[in-house]
Design an enzyme around this catalytic site. Structure first.
Site, PDB file in Angstrom:
ATOM      1  N   HIS A  22     -22.358  14.837  -0.785  1.00  0.00           N
ATOM      2  CA  HIS A  22     -21.982  15.520  -2.019  1.00  0.00           C
ATOM      3  C   HIS A  22     -20.857  16.493  -1.788  1.00  0.00           C
ATOM      4  CE1 HIS A  22     -22.790  16.743  -6.085  1.00  0.00           C
ATOM      5  NE2 HIS A  22     -22.909  18.006  -5.730  1.00  0.00           N
ATOM      6  N   ASP A  63      -3.747 -17.738   6.402  1.00  0.00           N
ATOM      7  CA  ASP A  63      -3.506 -18.187   5.029  1.00  0.00           C
ATOM      8  C   ASP A  63      -3.246 -19.681   4.926  1.00  0.00           C
ATOM      9  OD1 ASP A  63      -1.754 -15.300   3.516  1.00  0.00           O
ATOM     10  OD2 ASP A  63      -3.729 -15.516   4.411  1.00  0.00           O
ATOM     11  N   LYS A  87       0.831  -1.208   0.000  1.00  0.00           N
ATOM     12  CA  LYS A  87       0.000   0.000   0.000  1.00  0.00           C
ATOM     13  C   LYS A  87       0.864   1.256   0.000  1.00  0.00           C
ATOM     14  CE  LYS A  87      -4.315   1.825   0.463  1.00  0.00           C
ATOM     15  NZ  LYS A  87      -4.804   2.588   1.596  1.00  0.00           N
ATOM     16  N   GLY A 131       1.222 -17.469  -7.401  1.00  0.00           N
ATOM     17  CA  GLY A 131       0.429 -18.029  -6.324  1.00  0.00           C
ATOM     18  C   GLY A 131       1.290 -18.254  -5.098  1.00  0.00           C
ATOM     19  N   GLY A 150       9.581 -23.830  14.220  1.00  0.00           N
ATOM     20  CA  GLY A 150       8.979 -24.913  14.987  1.00  0.00           C
ATOM     21  C   GLY A 150       8.586 -26.114  14.150  1.00  0.00           C
TER      22      GLY A 150
END
Lengths: 456, 487
Positions: free
Chosen positions: B462, B324, B60, B282, B124
């Site tokens: 607006h 993930d 970002k 990927g 680990g």
């Protein structure tokens, strides 16, 4: 435009009375010409100035000295506005709405007199009327104000850079203008009678003021005219305007003047009233309240005269916002001609103040929530945050702020939303929709954030 | 016997840290193991996981750098006089970004300390269901036992296996954000969001960038929106090689890389030279060295990810997984964090609340950003039948683009609703500036079961881009021109 869809014969009268300095503009009203649109564009110009500084920290290199040209900006903005004026005329023509650039006044039942620029008068009759004349900035009524001072009506097309500027007033108009003028590099002072942003959450209003002060805007606070002392404005020999007898130390401080006001009147309406009273034609306006000069309507935008309606800034006790006016106007026409029943929902209307640190809000301020529900019945969740984009340039840590106000007695329903930070309008819009759906704190907690953005 | 810790978390990323800190709030004895295996190019980083070090955060920030380049151009139209030429220096940006990331690494360590969570910089692996063997960089071994173990080791970028030179000469996003020198002329083959986002900001800071795609961009996303995003990138200056796939990468004497590829449409073979080849084919779950077989934690045979139930439990009692690494979950930081927190609350806080993975909003930070929540048009059509859905859409122009004379051709939004009376909103898609800020609040609305009429009753702010969502009224079905006109 909506009425024309139902094949009604429609006439629009639009006329801009020139400002005291002679300024005027085309079709489209306040928003397009001297409101939202030029304001946001100038705010954007100021934000870009900040972006220039940030960009160096992100690896962009260019000369140290960067100057801003008021004329280049104003010309570009005015060209865009011109295209909008033109666009409206084309749209009206395409939809077969008759447009007259003329000043309208009631002269009798179902009858209006339209006077154009050259003084030519025409009479029109209609089954129904819609008053949507809006407002104009108020002048304070002191010597020199009309000759030497400007208002927001003049600022956006000013043919010279305003230079060192004094902004009198602390409404959102005043703070937005002061904010972008400072962002463009000008020396700006804001004169505040009492509080900032009356009607808005005061905790946030003060944070906005603090931010502006930190970023170079001078504030003269709690300025109260001393009884018996008249303020006057004179032009000095060096070509600058001087505000005399100001009750603060540097009495002979030379200042450029602009004029903003904390309250407004609708001058066109007042003019019409005077005419009618003089001609004694009809009872139309007698029952109307004159406290603010605005027009009261029922929840269907109908005045006390059954065939006369009103929408927009001219309405009493309604929000002075473009989208509200548009929505009210459209729904009104759909009720009149398409058998619809929906009324304009004035609850939880979101809004945004485009000060240097933007402020988006929807629902109750903390004060009004406490007043209505009692302090023990509301819960305020709040947080300071640092937009990721400001970390690298190392600026303004802990200045951005968000809070939601929940009604404990109603399932912790979110009744107020406030965010102070970049792109506040974009952030607030979706939350307003969620509040329309009855958002509770639990539902908010169950929503996953988008990462990394401020809204999360 | 008695275990040392109530909770041991393997992986100090978004999910792992959130779980650990939450558990510590309940007064539990918690430990976190975090270890970063260097990339093939030798890049490594500190505590915080993918998001902080080689994901969301640096991405970002570099995206912001590119946007600021655009702002510099816009500024001229708004009256700012900037002498040309304007340069971008990679090393200034990279150093600033890397310094910020390092401050976050530090911040995480301080937070763990404050919350009395023990931190081990060790790799680990399982000895048994309650025992982890931790290995430091220098090879020292430590045994740690815990009642509950959470695996949150995330994933790492994959390298293509059948392309000569791919491993030796190519880099991935793991390396890109830590480069000290500019990547120069860059090729990114295959097209996941990461590659588009990176290609986007590389173009924005002035580098010659090419994206190579074999088939469709942004698989899994709404395809109409995906094409608009790539169309915009093309007009922005990113080069696209469509229907192509690379066959080999060789190093030239000049140290540049020669890439050869096949163009499946023309049936030809082409080549060109680049400074950098960044693979974005990927991510693979980081399970190899965990020794999952020793304890019987089941993984998906195709993806290799750990299979979990609705409570984030694996096939082995007392062993859980978040983030993930888990099968069938979105690969996003906020879902990992939420899942980690809720897991800790269920384990130690007497809660029974499960993670809700429905209607998770997300944003792709390409030069013209794309934010969305809910179903794509295709998915909605498949789920409910295209006759039963209504799609409202609009092309709009952000006000700020007008004076800046910017092209708004791909600024577009659409709302997918059920057609029946209530008209519940199934999906919302928005392409434009600040897409994440726009979509977030609407995601809340969808969580509340928002319907089209409710959105139409919401007054717009607006002038913003987001207000156009509350004004959507042209349907695709009508065939009418969906361009927004007027104020």
């Amino acid at each position: 435009q909506e009425a024309a869809k139902y094949e009604k014969k429609v006439l629009v009268l639009d006329f801009v009375l020139p400002t005291p300095l002679g300024n005027s503009w085309g079709l489209g009203g306040t928003c397009v010409n001297v409101g939202c649109i030029p304001k946001k564009l100038m705010h954007q110009a100021a934000l870009l100035g900040q972006a220039l500084q940030d960009s160096r920290k992100f690896g962009w290199q260019f000369t140290e000295e960067v100057k801003h040209s008021w004329m280049t900006m104003t010309e570009a903005i005015q060209n865009y506005i011109g295209s909008l004026n033109w666009g409206y005329r084309v749209a009206l023509r395409e939809k077969k709405v008759t447009y007259e650039n003329a000043y309208g006044e009631f002269v009798g039942p179902h009858t209006v007199k339209a006077t154009n620029k050259r003084g030519v008068e025409k009479l029109y009759t209609a089954e129904r009327f819609l008053i949507a004349t809006g407002e104009r900035p108020r002048y304070l009524g002191i010597p020199g104000d009309k000759e030497y001072c400007i208002s927001s009506d003049d600022l956006f097309s000013l043919p010279y850079c305003p230079g060192k500027t004094l902004v009198v007033g602390a409404s959102y108009v005043a703070l937005e203008c002061a904010g972008f003028l400072a962002g463009l590099g000008l020396d700006v002072t804001v004169m505040v009678r009492s509080i900032l942003l009356r009607g808005f959450d005061q905790d946030i209003a003060n944070k906005i003021g603090e931010y502006m002060e930190e970023h170079g805007v001078n504030f003269i606070k709690e300025f109260v005219p001393i009884k018996g002392v008249e303020l006057s404005v004179t032009k000095t020999t060096s070509g600058l305007w001087r505000l005399d007898d100001l009750p603060f130390e540097e009495k002979t401080q030379d200042l450029n003047l602009t004029w903003q006001s904390t309250e407004k009147q609708c001058s066109l309406y007042m003019h019409a009233v005077t005419d009618v009273a003089e001609r004694n034609c009809c009872d139309v306006l007698n029952k109307w309240k004159f406290r603010t000069g605005k027009i009261p309507v029922n929840d269907e935008e109908q005045t006390n005269v059954p065939y006369i309606y009103a929408v927009g800034d001219i309405l009493q006790d309604k929000l002075e916002l473009t989208p509200v006016a548009i929505q009210a106007g459209r729904l009104l026409v759909q009720r009149l001609y398409a058998g619809a029943t929906s009324k304009c929902d004035y609850a939880n209307v979101p809004t945004t103040v485009f000060t240097p640190l933007e402020y988006g809000a929807c629902g109750y301020s903390e004060e009004t929530a406490v007043e209505k529900f009692g302090e023990e019945n509301i819960e305020v969740y709040h947080s300071h945050f640092w937009p990721l984009e400001w970390t690298v340039p190392s600026r303004d840590n802990n200045r951005c702020y968000a809070k939601i106000i929940c009604n404990i007695q109603d399932n912790e329903r979110v009744i107020g939303f406030h965010v102070l930070g970049p792109n506040a309008g974009e952030v607030t819009q979706g939350f307003a929709a969620a509040m329309k759906c009855g958002l509770t704190k639990e539902q908010l907690d169950n929503t996953i954030g988008i990462h990394p953005v401020c809204a999360e | 016997g008695k275990k040392e810790y109530d909770l041991l978390v393997i992986g100090g990323g978004s999910g792992g840290l959130a779980c650990a800190k939450e558990a510590a709030q309940f007064g539990r004895k918690v430990a976190v193991l975090d270890y970063v295996e260097p990339s093939p190019q030798g890049t490594k980083w500190g505590l915080g996981g993918t998001c902080v070090n080689v994901g969301c955060i640096p991405k970002k920030l570099m995206h912001q750098a590119a946007l600021l380049g655009g702002a510099l151009k816009d500024a001229q139209h708004y009256g700012w006089n900037i002498a040309q030429p304007v340069h971008h220096t990679w090393s200034v940006m990279a150093e600033a970004v890397q310094n910020y990331v390092k401050s976050l690494n530090w911040g995480h360590r301080v937070q763990l300390q404050d919350k009395k969570v023990k931190y081990f910089n060790m790799k680990g692996s399982f000895s048994d269901p309650y025992t982890i063997c931790g290995l430091t960089k220098s090879g020292k071994e430590t045994i740690v036992t815990a009642e509950n173990i959470v695996i949150a080791t995330g994933g790492r970028p994959k390298y293509p296996t059948h392309i000569a030179g791919a491993l030796e000469y190519g880099i991935t996003s793991d390396d890109l954000f830590w480069l000290k020198e500019s990547p120069g002329k860059t090729l990114t083959p295959f097209v996941f969001n990461v590659s588009l986002e990176c290609a986007g900001f590389l173009t924005g800071i002035g580098l010659n960038t090419t994206v190579m795609m074999r088939s469709i961009p942004l698989r899994g996303f709404d395809q109409q929106m995906a094409s608009l995003v790539t169309e915009h990138m093309e007009s922005y200056g990113t080069k696209f090689l469509k229907r192509c796939f690379p066959t080999k990468v060789e190093k030239l004497e000049s140290n540049r890389l020669q890439v050869t590829w096949k163009n499946t449409e023309l049936g030809t073979e082409e080549t060109d030279s680049f400074d950098t080849v960044m693979w974005a084919v990927g991510r693979a779950p980081d399970t190899e060295t965990l020794n999952l077989e020793a304890v019987g934690v089941k993984t998906n045979s195709e993806t290799g990810k750990i299979i979990v139930d609705a409570g984030e439990a694996t096939s082995v009692p007392h062993i859980y997984a978040v983030g993930d690494i888990t099968e069938g979950r979105p690969e996003l930081t906020p879902t990992a964090i939420a899942a980690g927190k809720l897991l800790a609350q269920r384990l130690f806080g007497q809660s029974s609340e499960l993670m809700d993975y429905e209607n998770v909003p997300t944003t792709v930070f390409t030069p013209l950003e794309y934010g969305c929540v809910g179903l794509s048009e295709e998915a909605a059509g498949q789920c409910y039948g295209s006759d039963n859905i209504e799609v409202y859409h609009a092309y709009y122009k952000p006000l700020e683009f007008t004076v800046a004379e910017r092209d708004a051709t791909q600024c577009y939004m659409k709302m997918v609703c059920l057609r029946e009376r209530e008209q519940r909103i199934l999906g919302l898609h928005f392409i434009g500036p600040n897409a994440g800020e726009v979509i977030q609040g609407f995601a809340l609305g969808i969580k509340c079961g928002a319907t089209y009429p409710q959105l139409m009753k919401t007054i717009g702010i607006h002038p913003t881009c987001a207000e156009e969502i509350t004004k959507l009224h042209i349907t695709k079905r009508s065939g009418l021109d969906a361009t927004v006109t007027g104020c």
